[in-house]
Design a protein around this motif. Structure first.
Motif, PDB file in Angstrom:
ATOM      1  N   SER A 152       0.861  -1.185   0.000  1.00 14.89           N
ATOM      2  CA  SER A 152       0.000   0.000   0.000  1.00 14.89           C
ATOM      3  C   SER A 152       0.898   1.236   0.000  1.00 14.89           C
ATOM      4  CB  SER A 152      -0.921   0.001   1.220  1.00 14.89           C
ATOM      5  OG  SER A 152      -0.163   0.025   2.407  1.00 14.89           O
ATOM      6  N   TRP A 153       0.893   1.941  -1.109  1.00 18.57           N
ATOM      7  CA  TRP A 153       1.741   3.108  -1.271  1.00 18.57           C
ATOM      8  C   TRP A 153       1.065   4.320  -0.648  1.00 18.57           C
ATOM      9  CZ3 TRP A 153       6.515   2.200  -2.864  1.00 18.57           C
ATOM     10  CH2 TRP A 153       6.751   1.034  -3.580  1.00 18.57           C
ATOM     11  N   PRO A 154       1.839   5.202   0.004  1.00 16.86           N
ATOM     12  CA  PRO A 154       1.234   6.390   0.614  1.00 16.86           C
ATOM     13  C   PRO A 154       0.795   7.393  -0.450  1.00 16.86           C
ATOM     14  CG  PRO A 154       3.612   6.481   0.823  1.00 16.86           C
ATOM     15  CD  PRO A 154       3.277   5.138   0.238  1.00 16.86           C
ATOM     16  N   THR A 155      -0.233   8.147  -0.098  1.00 15.20           N
ATOM     17  CA  THR A 155      -0.664   9.213  -0.995  1.00 15.20           C
ATOM     18  C   THR A 155       0.327  10.374  -0.891  1.00 15.20           C
ATOM     19  OG1 THR A 155      -1.998  10.305   0.697  1.00 15.20           O
ATOM     20  CG2 THR A 155      -3.084   8.597  -0.621  1.00 15.20           C
ATOM     21  N   SER A 156       0.186  11.316  -1.782  1.00 14.28           N
ATOM     22  CA  SER A 156       1.084  12.468  -1.771  1.00 14.28           C
ATOM     23  C   SER A 156       0.937  13.243  -0.466  1.00 14.28           C
ATOM     24  CB  SER A 156       0.766  13.368  -2.960  1.00 14.28           C
ATOM     25  OG  SER A 156       1.576  14.500  -2.958  1.00 14.28           O
ATOM     26  N   LYS A 157      -0.289  13.368   0.017  1.00 15.10           N
ATOM     27  CA  LYS A 157      -0.544  14.097   1.269  1.00 15.10           C
ATOM     28  C   LYS A 157       0.090  13.365   2.454  1.00 15.10           C
ATOM     29  CE  LYS A 157      -4.285  16.110   3.957  1.00 15.10           C
ATOM     30  NZ  LYS A 157      -5.727  16.317   4.078  1.00 15.10           N
ATOM     31  N   GLU A 158      -0.049  12.040   2.503  1.00 14.61           N
ATOM     32  CA  GLU A 158       0.559  11.250   3.582  1.00 14.61           C
ATOM     33  C   GLU A 158       2.079  11.352   3.547  1.00 14.61           C
ATOM     34  OE1 GLU A 158      -2.676   7.606   4.039  1.00 14.61           O
ATOM     35  OE2 GLU A 158      -1.040   7.436   2.594  1.00 14.61           O
ATOM     36  N   LEU A 159       2.632  11.309   2.354  1.00 10.29           N
ATOM     37  CA  LEU A 159       4.086  11.390   2.190  1.00 10.29           C
ATOM     38  C   LEU A 159       4.606  12.748   2.648  1.00 10.29           C
ATOM     39  CD1 LEU A 159       6.397   9.633   1.151  1.00 10.29           C
ATOM     40  CD2 LEU A 159       6.062  10.675  -1.088  1.00 10.29           C
ATOM     41  N   THR A 160       3.890  13.809   2.293  1.00  9.34           N
ATOM     42  CA  THR A 160       4.284  15.152   2.698  1.00  9.34           C
ATOM     43  C   THR A 160       4.221  15.305   4.202  1.00  9.34           C
ATOM     44  OG1 THR A 160       3.462  16.052   0.610  1.00  9.34           O
ATOM     45  CG2 THR A 160       3.790  17.614   2.396  1.00  9.34           C
ATOM     46  N   SER A 161       3.143  14.826   4.825  1.00 13.29           N
ATOM     47  CA  SER A 161       3.025  14.967   6.277  1.00 13.29           C
ATOM     48  C   SER A 161       4.093  14.139   6.992  1.00 13.29           C
ATOM     49  CB  SER A 161       1.625  14.580   6.749  1.00 13.29           C
ATOM     50  OG  SER A 161       1.380  13.216   6.523  1.00 13.29           O
ATOM     51  N   SER A 162       4.408  12.973   6.473  1.00 13.14           N
ATOM     52  CA  SER A 162       5.468  12.158   7.076  1.00 13.14           C
ATOM     53  C   SER A 162       6.828  12.847   6.941  1.00 13.14           C
ATOM     54  CB  SER A 162       5.535  10.786   6.411  1.00 13.14           C
ATOM     55  OG  SER A 162       4.372  10.059   6.656  1.00 13.14           O
TER      56      SER A 162
END
Length: 63
Positions: free
Chosen positions: A21-31
């Motif tokens: 399950s690949w992270p979304t762009s928003k999840e990646l940015t927040s991480s």
């Protein structure tokens, strides 16, 4: 031997495409922001510890 390598490559591809399950762009940015904040905090803590250590050492060993 080459059949095993080919099978391994196919299985790896299938796992990456269908099971991961690949992270979304928003999840990646927040991480990334969380990692950046934690890194800056750790750098600040190390800097403060270094400054305190320097003061203690200068007290015992003045130049």
């Amino acid at each position: 031997m080459f059949k095993k390598i080919g099978k391994l490559c196919k299985e790896s591809y299938n796992e990456l495409v269908h099971k991961v399950s690949w992270p979304t762009s928003k999840e990646l940015t927040s991480s990334a922001i969380v990692v950046l904040q934690a890194s800056l905090l750790m750098a600040l803590v190390v800097f403060c510890m270094d400054q305190v250590f320097q003061l203690v050492m200068e007290f015992f060993y003045p130049h």
